[in-house]
Design an enzyme around this catalytic site. Structure first.
Site, PDB file in Angstrom:
ATOM      1  N   HIS A  85      -7.855  -2.470   5.078  1.00 32.05           N
ATOM      2  CA  HIS A  85      -9.185  -1.261   5.558  1.00 32.05           C
ATOM      3  C   HIS A  85      -9.905  -0.133   5.072  1.00 32.05           C
ATOM      4  O   HIS A  85     -10.251   0.065   5.561  1.00 32.05           O
ATOM      5  CB  HIS A  85      -7.843  -0.068   4.118  1.00 32.05           C
ATOM      6  CG  HIS A  85      -8.208  -0.170   3.613  1.00 32.05           C
ATOM      7  ND1 HIS A  85      -7.338  -0.759   2.391  1.00 32.05           N
ATOM      8  CD2 HIS A  85      -8.252   0.893   2.645  1.00 32.05           C
ATOM      9  CE1 HIS A  85      -7.440  -0.413   0.995  1.00 32.05           C
ATOM     10  NE2 HIS A  85      -8.173   0.457   0.727  1.00 32.05           N
ATOM     11  N   ASP A 221      -4.038  -7.020   3.652  1.00 28.32           N
ATOM     12  CA  ASP A 221      -4.809  -6.005   2.981  1.00 28.32           C
ATOM     13  C   ASP A 221      -5.710  -6.774   3.167  1.00 28.32           C
ATOM     14  O   ASP A 221      -6.890  -7.063   1.938  1.00 28.32           O
ATOM     15  CB  ASP A 221      -4.269  -4.846   2.117  1.00 28.32           C
ATOM     16  CG  ASP A 221      -5.905  -3.696   2.117  1.00 28.32           C
ATOM     17  OD1 ASP A 221      -6.237  -4.077   3.326  1.00 28.32           O
ATOM     18  OD2 ASP A 221      -5.301  -2.520   1.965  1.00 28.32           O
ATOM     19  N   SER A 651     -11.332  -0.092  -3.526  1.00 25.20           N
ATOM     20  CA  SER A 651     -10.343  -1.073  -3.027  1.00 25.20           C
ATOM     21  C   SER A 651     -11.938  -1.898  -2.091  1.00 25.20           C
ATOM     22  O   SER A 651     -12.268  -2.327  -2.136  1.00 25.20           O
ATOM     23  CB  SER A 651     -10.073  -0.541  -1.544  1.00 25.20           C
ATOM     24  OG  SER A 651      -9.258   0.632  -2.123  1.00 25.20           O
TER      25      SER A 651
END
Length: 719
Positions: A85, A221, A651
């Site tokens: 992402h 991810d 992240s």
């Protein structure tokens, strides 16, 4: 006095113990503040192995990725690992109906196949030093917030001029502890970052909206990029002659996996937390601000979803926007749930009660901090209606892209009124920006967003905060938001790229009326004018008061609770957090384990489903149990959780074991614990990480990218 002293001892002991498992720590202070505790919890390396300016250390493998995520260097050829992402915008920009890298994934099997990403950068931290005394020199409590900031800015500017640095380095000075301390960061930024690999979205975003912020997760991810440098290994703009960057340090990758209780660290650039707020602020977030933003985003998501499910082109155009809207939407829902279930307001009030008792027991503190909490409570009551208006303006106007285009057109008008050079530059800059905007824009989608969201804008806030022109136009369209939307979008030129460019280019010959008379530009101007005249002045005035009070309250907490070791709130600077791998009890009779496996992917698999479909090759590998060296006892690990204090910006951060080896990739938090930005609770706050062995399995066995695997240093012993 004995009673007060006993209370003080008990309270300080509670405070020190109660906060032992949380924190986002500045790496250069680990040796002084955290090293003993980290080793007690299981760390096998030293603080100097994590942060050092005299030798290569773990910090030299960590970068701020684009300023919005974290990435880590995992090879001596500048290979970066981050989240899917985090790389999604780059993946989307290279995607088309013919080359749909979102759907199919992308892999470069040699350097020549790697893809350039204009505007994407990777920033290393070279050193960190405290500069509080210099920055706050001459600052007094009698200064207004504006005067204070002006004096601080002058001190910083003067200090920067005398700092010795290389020409390719930058200086960043940031406030900490609400502006009570300041630290300086010397940085190096590399601007040639190329896409190397990304799995299909069905792997990299498996579970999509349903699984987002949830545990158990089964999401791969991750994405991979490479830093390129000039031939001198220094930062350089993109050039075909650039070469892969040679890092001071790259991370070793452990194939051992993790077991419950193992020590873990997460190293990265957390974005923003507010752990030291007054209870009134937490109550306002929980009951007013978050619910308003949740309701707005829910409406926007419904609109986007209805279009994206029917049209593949719109699905590609709006994929990143949808993900961005949904991410915060679901996070805020979990935040409200967590704040309520953890009794966050009650805990804050209990802390404030202890604070006041200690302050009252000591005359000097009583003089310094008398009525501080009362003033903070009143200030938050005063700001509530204006903060709500701000949330409605920011959330709604930003979701309607026509208003963003109008704002760009209006900026050209503003430049024209200054001088010809400013106008010409604005036309060039805005035209380039518009190319990117319209590449991911659909007028029909935007018109429906306008229809739905403007109804909320009018009906859900005070009438004086609503644009008079909007009210007038609404009345002229029989108070029908659908009719109003059709009218605005039918009249404006700003829904078409060429017409918009002609409009702003026409300012020089036909005057500013070419823009100001446009239906959408005129409406946006009036909405903006209404906000800056009726909301902003009072909002800013009260916010300045809150900023001053909160800064005092932050210092007061450090003065009162002297046994507690405080960490600063996150502010997108380099931090390290540490904890252990562990499961958690989400609610009554619901207890979660700490690992997930590929078995769970197949259990969730739904052929053809938007969220839970998977590629046939992954199914085949699973059926054959063809996991290579990345599987364990016939199973393929996918994700695990730990008690590491993380937030947005983390992240893509590396999850490291006790020896500093890469064992996972941080990408999310559990839904019940998303309130950790405001109220960390060690019982339910968990970060979610992709097991590095799943990343390697996908790269090696699924993608067949042996060239990537060959770059990595894989270790099987924990050292």
């Amino acid at each position: 006095m004995k009673k007060h002293f006993l209370l003080l001892v008990i309270t300080l002991s509670f405070i020190a113990r109660g906060f032992a498992d949380e924190g986002m720590w500045l790496p250069q202070l680990l040796a002084a503040l955290n090293e003993k505790e980290m080793k007690r919890m299981g760390m096998k390396i030293n603080a100097s192995d994590i942060y050092s300016i005299s030798k290569g250390s773990l910090k030299d493998a960590i970068v701020s990725f684009g300023g919005f995520c974290t990435a880590e260097v995992i090879s001596d050829k500048g290979l970066l690992l981050t989240n899917h992402h985090c790389g999604f915008d780059a993946i989307q920009n290279h995607s088309s109906l013919q080359n749909n890298y979102i759907r199919d994934g992308f892999w470069a099997y040699n350097n020549g196949q790697e893809l350039q990403n204009p505007g994407l950068f990777a920033t290393f931290i070279i050193s960190i030093d405290e500069v509080t005394a210099t920055v706050l020199n001459g600052i007094t409590t009698s200064m207004s917030e504006r005067e204070r900031q002006s004096a601080i800015d002058k001190n910083i500017d003067g200090y920067k001029k005398n700092i010795k640095k290389e020409s390719y380095q930058d200086i960043v000075i940031r406030p900490f502890f609400e502006g009570n301390k300041y630290f300086m960061f010397i940085t190096e930024t590399y601007k040639d970052v190329r896409l190397v690999g990304a799995p299909p979205s069905s792997i990299g975003n498996f579970g999509k909206d349903t699984d987002n912020w949830m545990w158990p997760r089964h999401t791969g991810d991750f994405s991979m990029f490479r830093i390129y440098a000039g031939k001198d290994n220094k930062p350089a703009d993109y050039s075909a002659d650039n070469v892969p960057y040679k890092p001071k340090r790259s991370l070793n990758i452990s194939l051992d996996g993790m077991k419950e209780g193992d020590f873990t660290m997460v190293f990265g650039f957390p974005g923003r937390t507010t752990e030291y707020l007054h209870s009134a602020a937490v109550e306002q977030i929980m009951n007013v601000s978050d619910p308003a933003k949740i309701a707005i985003r829910e409406k926007a998501l419904d609109v986007l979803n209805s279009f994206m499910r029917k049209d593949e082109q719109i699905k590609i155009q709006y994929a990143a926007k949808y993900a961005g809207i949904e991410n915060a939407y679901k996070k805020w829902k979990g935040e409200v749930l967590g704040l309520r279930s953890s009794n966050a307001v009650g805990k804050k009030q209990e802390l404030e009660g202890s604070f006041e008792k200690i302050v009252l027991s000591q005359p000097a503190m009583n003089i310094a901090y008398a009525d501080l909490l009362k003033k903070l409570k009143q200030a938050y009551a005063d700001i509530e209606p204006y903060a709500l208006a701000r949330d409605y303006y920011n959330e709604i106007i930003s979701k309607i892209e026509l208003f963003g285009i109008a704002a760009n057109a209006n900026s050209v008008v503003t430049a024209f009124t200054k001088d010809e050079a400013a106008y010409k530059k604005a036309v060039i800059d805005i035209s380039e920006k518009l190319n990117g905007t319209f590449a991911e824009y659909n007028p029909s989608v935007d018109q429906k967003l306008f229809e739905v969201l403007m109804e909320m804008y009018v009906n859900n806030q005070k009438g004086e905060n609503v644009s008079p022109l909007l009210k007038k136009l609404l009345a002229e369209n029989s108070n029908s938001y659908a009719a109003l939307a059709k009218s605005i979008y039918g009249q404006t030129a700003l829904t078409d790229l060429n017409k918009t460019k002609n409009l702003i280019n026409g300012v020089a010959t036909s005057g500013i009326q070419t823009v100001t008379n446009d239906a959408a530009a005129a409406l946006y101007s009036d909405i903006f004018k209404t906000y800056v005249t009726t909301v902003s002045p009072k909002l800013n005035e009260i916010q300045n008061t809150i900023n001053q009070l909160q800064r005092t309250y932050m210092q007061a907490q450090m003065d009162v609770f002297t046994k507690k070791v405080f960490y600063p709130d996150a502010n997108s600077t380099l931090r390290l957090t540490y904890g252990n791998v562990k499961g958690y009890t989400a609610r009554d009779a619901v207890q979660y384990n700490f690992y997930t496996y590929l078995d769970g992917v197949m259990e969730k698999y739904k052929p053809g489903d938007y969220e839970f479909d998977v590629p046939q090759k992954l199914i085949d590998l699973y059926s054959k149990k063809d996991f290579g060296q990345y599987g364990v006892n016939g199973k393929q690990p996918v994700c695990f959780i730990g008690a590491n204090h993380t937030t947005g910006g983390n992240s893509g951060s590396p999850a490291l074991d006790a020896y500093g080896n890469l064992v996972g990739l941080n990408f999310d938090r559990v839904w019940e614990g998303t309130m950790s930005d405001i109220n960390y609770d060690k019982n339910i706050c968990r970060n979610i990480m992709v097991d590095i062995r799943y990343v390697l399995f996908i790269v090696d066995k699924f993608a067949g990218a042996k060239n990537i695997i060959a770059e990595l240093k894989l270790v099987k012993k924990k050292k």
